[in-house]
Design a protein around this motif. Structure first.
Motif, PDB file in Angstrom:
ATOM      1  N   GLN A  41      49.087  39.513  49.484  1.00  0.00           N
ATOM      2  CA  GLN A  41      48.511  40.356  48.969  1.00  0.00           C
ATOM      3  C   GLN A  41      47.484  40.095  47.646  1.00  0.00           C
ATOM      4  OE1 GLN A  41      51.954  42.845  47.752  1.00  0.00           O
ATOM      5  NE2 GLN A  41      51.913  43.763  49.958  1.00  0.00           N
ATOM      6  N   VAL A  42      47.836  39.267  47.070  1.00  0.00           N
ATOM      7  CA  VAL A  42      46.800  38.538  46.179  1.00  0.00           C
ATOM      8  C   VAL A  42      45.489  37.966  46.654  1.00  0.00           C
ATOM      9  CG1 VAL A  42      46.388  37.256  44.173  1.00  0.00           C
ATOM     10  CG2 VAL A  42      48.767  38.506  44.189  1.00  0.00           C
ATOM     11  N   LEU A  43      46.138  37.228  47.589  1.00  0.00           N
ATOM     12  CA  LEU A  43      45.113  36.454  48.218  1.00  0.00           C
ATOM     13  C   LEU A  43      43.755  37.291  48.998  1.00  0.00           C
ATOM     14  CD1 LEU A  43      46.525  33.210  49.390  1.00  0.00           C
ATOM     15  CD2 LEU A  43      45.223  33.461  47.312  1.00  0.00           C
ATOM     16  N   ALA A  44      44.401  38.481  49.559  1.00  0.00           N
ATOM     17  CA  ALA A  44      43.668  39.420  50.236  1.00  0.00           C
ATOM     18  C   ALA A  44      42.296  39.955  49.322  1.00  0.00           C
ATOM     19  CB  ALA A  44      44.439  40.617  50.863  1.00  0.00           C
ATOM     20  N   LEU A  45      42.498  40.135  47.861  1.00  0.00           N
ATOM     21  CA  LEU A  45      41.572  40.373  47.086  1.00  0.00           C
ATOM     22  C   LEU A  45      40.426  39.491  47.034  1.00  0.00           C
ATOM     23  CD1 LEU A  45      44.002  41.791  44.421  1.00  0.00           C
ATOM     24  CD2 LEU A  45      42.822  43.289  45.972  1.00  0.00           C
ATOM     25  N   ALA A  46      40.444  38.129  47.280  1.00  0.00           N
ATOM     26  CA  ALA A  46      39.680  37.384  47.071  1.00  0.00           C
ATOM     27  C   ALA A  46      38.392  37.368  47.693  1.00  0.00           C
ATOM     28  CB  ALA A  46      40.175  35.776  47.412  1.00  0.00           C
ATOM     29  N   PRO A  47      37.087  37.319  47.317  1.00  0.00           N
ATOM     30  CA  PRO A  47      35.699  37.418  47.832  1.00  0.00           C
ATOM     31  C   PRO A  47      35.371  36.474  48.850  1.00  0.00           C
ATOM     32  CG  PRO A  47      35.395  36.662  45.542  1.00  0.00           C
ATOM     33  CD  PRO A  47      37.114  37.048  45.727  1.00  0.00           C
ATOM     34  N   ASP A  48      36.087  35.289  48.818  1.00  0.00           N
ATOM     35  CA  ASP A  48      35.860  34.302  50.025  1.00  0.00           C
ATOM     36  C   ASP A  48      36.781  33.040  50.059  1.00  0.00           C
ATOM     37  OD1 ASP A  48      35.034  32.606  47.619  1.00  0.00           O
ATOM     38  OD2 ASP A  48      33.033  33.496  47.401  1.00  0.00           O
ATOM     39  N   GLU A  49      36.777  32.368  50.640  1.00  0.00           N
ATOM     40  CA  GLU A  49      37.902  31.090  50.846  1.00  0.00           C
ATOM     41  C   GLU A  49      37.817  30.221  49.795  1.00  0.00           C
ATOM     42  OE1 GLU A  49      41.018  29.210  52.203  1.00  0.00           O
ATOM     43  OE2 GLU A  49      40.144  31.097  53.049  1.00  0.00           O
ATOM     44  N   ALA A  50      36.523  29.966  48.938  1.00  0.00           N
ATOM     45  CA  ALA A  50      36.450  29.072  47.807  1.00  0.00           C
ATOM     46  C   ALA A  50      37.116  29.730  46.738  1.00  0.00           C
ATOM     47  CB  ALA A  50      34.897  28.980  47.452  1.00  0.00           C
ATOM     48  N   SER A  51      37.203  31.036  46.511  1.00  0.00           N
ATOM     49  CA  SER A  51      37.717  31.747  45.584  1.00  0.00           C
ATOM     50  C   SER A  51      39.270  31.570  45.753  1.00  0.00           C
ATOM     51  CB  SER A  51      37.334  33.244  45.283  1.00  0.00           C
ATOM     52  OG  SER A  51      36.254  33.118  45.179  1.00  0.00           O
ATOM     53  N   ARG A  52      39.695  31.765  46.964  1.00  0.00           N
ATOM     54  CA  ARG A  52      41.095  31.664  47.264  1.00  0.00           C
ATOM     55  C   ARG A  52      41.716  30.218  46.722  1.00  0.00           C
ATOM     56  NH1 ARG A  52      39.520  33.979  52.027  1.00  0.00           N
ATOM     57  NH2 ARG A  52      40.093  36.274  52.269  1.00  0.00           N
ATOM     58  N   LYS A  53      41.077  29.218  47.064  1.00  0.00           N
ATOM     59  CA  LYS A  53      41.393  27.799  46.718  1.00  0.00           C
ATOM     60  C   LYS A  53      41.455  27.766  45.297  1.00  0.00           C
ATOM     61  CE  LYS A  53      39.905  25.653  51.165  1.00  0.00           C
ATOM     62  NZ  LYS A  53      38.950  24.758  51.879  1.00  0.00           N
ATOM     63  N   ALA A  54      40.256  28.224  44.665  1.00  0.00           N
ATOM     64  CA  ALA A  54      40.232  27.942  43.003  1.00  0.00           C
ATOM     65  C   ALA A  54      41.102  28.605  42.317  1.00  0.00           C
ATOM     66  CB  ALA A  54      38.943  28.578  42.581  1.00  0.00           C
ATOM     67  N   PHE A 110      33.925  38.669  42.094  1.00  0.00           N
ATOM     68  CA  PHE A 110      34.714  39.645  41.760  1.00  0.00           C
ATOM     69  C   PHE A 110      35.886  39.716  42.686  1.00  0.00           C
ATOM     70  CE2 PHE A 110      35.975  44.213  41.091  1.00  0.00           C
ATOM     71  CZ  PHE A 110      36.241  44.038  39.584  1.00  0.00           C
ATOM     72  N   PRO A 111      37.198  39.652  42.416  1.00  0.00           N
ATOM     73  CA  PRO A 111      37.638  39.174  41.061  1.00  0.00           C
ATOM     74  C   PRO A 111      37.570  37.704  41.158  1.00  0.00           C
ATOM     75  CG  PRO A 111      39.380  39.410  42.779  1.00  0.00           C
ATOM     76  CD  PRO A 111      38.423  40.010  43.437  1.00  0.00           C
ATOM     77  N   CYS A 112      37.241  37.185  39.862  1.00  0.00           N
ATOM     78  CA  CYS A 112      37.074  35.843  39.906  1.00  0.00           C
ATOM     79  C   CYS A 112      38.352  34.835  40.023  1.00  0.00           C
ATOM     80  CB  CYS A 112      36.548  35.325  38.428  1.00  0.00           C
ATOM     81  SG  CYS A 112      37.866  35.711  37.234  1.00  0.00           S
ATOM     82  N   LYS A 113      38.273  33.538  40.132  1.00  0.00           N
ATOM     83  CA  LYS A 113      39.174  32.770  40.185  1.00  0.00           C
ATOM     84  C   LYS A 113      40.569  32.739  39.242  1.00  0.00           C
ATOM     85  CE  LYS A 113      37.264  28.492  37.932  1.00  0.00           C
ATOM     86  NZ  LYS A 113      36.905  27.165  38.124  1.00  0.00           N
ATOM     87  N   HIS A 114      39.935  33.268  37.874  1.00  0.00           N
ATOM     88  CA  HIS A 114      40.945  33.443  36.893  1.00  0.00           C
ATOM     89  C   HIS A 114      41.998  34.495  37.121  1.00  0.00           C
ATOM     90  CE1 HIS A 114      37.353  31.356  34.985  1.00  0.00           C
ATOM     91  NE2 HIS A 114      38.550  30.426  34.789  1.00  0.00           N
ATOM     92  N   ALA A 115      41.231  35.652  37.491  1.00  0.00           N
ATOM     93  CA  ALA A 115      41.991  36.778  37.852  1.00  0.00           C
ATOM     94  C   ALA A 115      42.948  36.617  38.986  1.00  0.00           C
ATOM     95  CB  ALA A 115      41.011  37.960  37.971  1.00  0.00           C
ATOM     96  N   LEU A 116      42.462  35.814  39.912  1.00  0.00           N
ATOM     97  CA  LEU A 116      43.350  35.617  41.322  1.00  0.00           C
ATOM     98  C   LEU A 116      44.451  34.817  40.750  1.00  0.00           C
ATOM     99  CD1 LEU A 116      40.433  34.918  43.957  1.00  0.00           C
ATOM    100  CD2 LEU A 116      42.395  37.006  43.756  1.00  0.00           C
ATOM    101  N   GLY A 117      44.266  33.636  39.879  1.00  0.00           N
ATOM    102  CA  GLY A 117      45.248  32.719  39.347  1.00  0.00           C
ATOM    103  C   GLY A 117      46.153  33.366  38.560  1.00  0.00           C
TER     104      GLY A 117
END
Length: 461
Positions: free
Chosen positions: A12-25, A77-84
């Motif tokens: 559910q968190v990763l579904a918010l990521a704007p792209d694959e690079a953001s998921r990894k970061a 949006f969201p940035c990698k820090h919010a995702l992390g």
């Protein structure tokens, strides 16, 4: 509920990521090492993340929204820090302790609450300061626009008639001619521009689609004839709109591009919001370089009704709401009028979003029936959202493409070719492992487009 609220799953968190690079970061920041002063309560998560500078980044997430705030310079949006931070919170109770938000997080959260409550402030609010609307002026503007659209529909009817008189093959000459130009010298884009001038963006969009049909491969004349027939039906529907039943007339207005104010749906004299516990089935973002569109599909737990929430933003601007698949929100939805209502706007929420169950689904025959019923009410539909239960992805019998088969193997539904070029079909096959799964997607004339599968948590495809 625990003191930090119901935690989301990693998916559910990763579904918010704007792209694959953001998921990894974001995944690299899902460990306690770079974080300090983290905390959570029933509606928010916050923390400081060490970056390359002296001052750590301040990240806070309103999980009720969800909405995000970070002091980093990222334009994602969201940035990698919010995702992390969310991934860290999703990892378990020991990772992020319960507590009260610090001042910098509390001020932002309080400002959000204040903005959310502002529409209910009454006549002293900002909306009232603009003064009362002039209903007579609004009526005159609406009449003028209806006249312009009527003139545009009449012109388009003549151009379609000219195209049929010239023969469909003429549309393929010189890279595709516009209706009425005999196949030479004009363009579909010019015809679409005329519809924009007529203030009918829905007609303009369908005209542009005609141009793409010409270059769509073998049998394009048959597909072009089908699309011309649907466009003719829409023209005639609008030109005779006063004779249509009210729900169908509302559908025709929406299809030509006449919109309804979302605020009127929620608070107007005819407002009829539907309160339910809405399960988020899928969230999709698309970007054409100028506009970002977010599509969120929901289904009511009590009513069983499907809903589609649309939101738009300019390039690099944040989109709200963000609702990852699998969450349940107790909220009001107000449907846009139509013969088969689907699009809805989100109203008041009565509780924070929490993880929901695997949705119940239907078989393939029932899905096709649902699509057929929807198409009967709205012949311009491309697809209808359905949840399929106990289906297995298998290669097509002719060795080309993929299909979903019922548990008994008696019915099969081909997958939409649009999903075959990416990784979605392989994700779905991996999730299934040859066993039946629950899948949400859109059932249409191209086949079934899978958007989310449950294993047992939701996975966006």
């Amino acid at each position: 509920m625990n003191p930090q609220g119901e935690r989301w799953t990693t998916d559910q968190v990763l579904a918010l990521a704007p792209d694959e690079a953001s998921r990894k970061a974001g995944g690299k920041l899902a460990a306690p090492g770079p974080w300090s002063e983290t905390g959570a309560d029933g509606s928010a998560v916050w923390g400081l993340c060490k970056g390359s500078g002296k001052k750590p980044y301040q990240a806070v997430v309103d999980v009720k929204g969800p909405a995000f705030k970070c002091s980093c310079p990222s334009r994602k949006f969201p940035c990698k820090h919010a995702l992390g931070l969310l991934l860290l919170w999703a990892g378990g109770e020991g990772a992020v302790a319960a507590g009260e938000p610090p001042q910098w997080a509390g001020e932002w959260l309080a400002a959000r609450r204040e903005r959310a409550e502002r529409p209910a402030a009454g006549p002293s609010g900002a909306a009232a300061s603009r003064g009362p609307a002039d209903p007579e002026a609004a009526r005159r503007r609406a009449e003028r626009r209806m006249q312009r659209i009527g003139a545009g529909a009449t012109e388009l009817e003549q151009r379609l008639a000219d195209l049929l008189q010239s023969g469909l093959a003429a549309a393929g000459r010189d890279g595709g001619g516009a209706p009425g130009d005999g196949g030479g010298g004009g363009s579909w884009e010019e015809t679409a521009a005329r519809m924009v001038d007529a203030q009918a963006p829905g007609l303009a969009s369908r005209v542009r689609e005609l141009g793409s049909v010409v270059a769509s491969g073998a049998d394009w004349p048959a597909r072009l004839l089908e699309e011309c027939a649907l466009l003719h039906l829409l023209d005639q529907g609008f030109l005779g709109i006063d004779r249509l039943p009210a729900p169908l007339a509302a559908t025709v207005r929406a299809r030509v591009g006449l919109t309804t104010d979302a605020a009127d749906l929620l608070t107007g004299p005819d407002a009829a919001p539907v309160r339910d516990r809405w399960l988020v089935l899928a969230q999709q973002d698309s970007d054409d370089g100028r506009l970002t569109t977010r599509r969120i599909f929901l289904r009511g737990e009590r009513t069983g009704r499907m809903a589609l929430h649309l939101s738009f933003a300019g390039a690099n601007r944040p989109l709200e709401p963000a609702l990852p698949p699998g969450l349940v929100i107790d909220a009001d939805l107000a449907y846009y009028p139509g013969a088969r209502p689907l699009r809805a706007t989100l109203g008041e929420r009565y509780a924070p979003a929490v993880p929901g169950p695997v949705p119940p689904g239907c078989g393939i025959d029932a899905a096709l029936t649902a699509y057929g019923d929807a198409l009967r009410d709205d012949p311009w539909l491309d697809s209808w959202p359905v949840v399929l239960a106990d289906v297995t992805p298998i290669p097509g019998r002719d060795g080309r493409g993929w299909q979903l088969a019922d548990a008994d193997g008696e019915s099969a539904l081909p997958l939409d070719p649009r999903c075959l070029g990416g990784t979605g079909v392989w994700q779905l096959a991996a999730i299934s492992g040859g066993a039946p799964v629950t899948v949400f997607g859109e059932c249409g004339h191209r086949g079934f487009l899978p958007l989310t599968a449950w294993d047992p948590s939701p996975v966006s495809l």
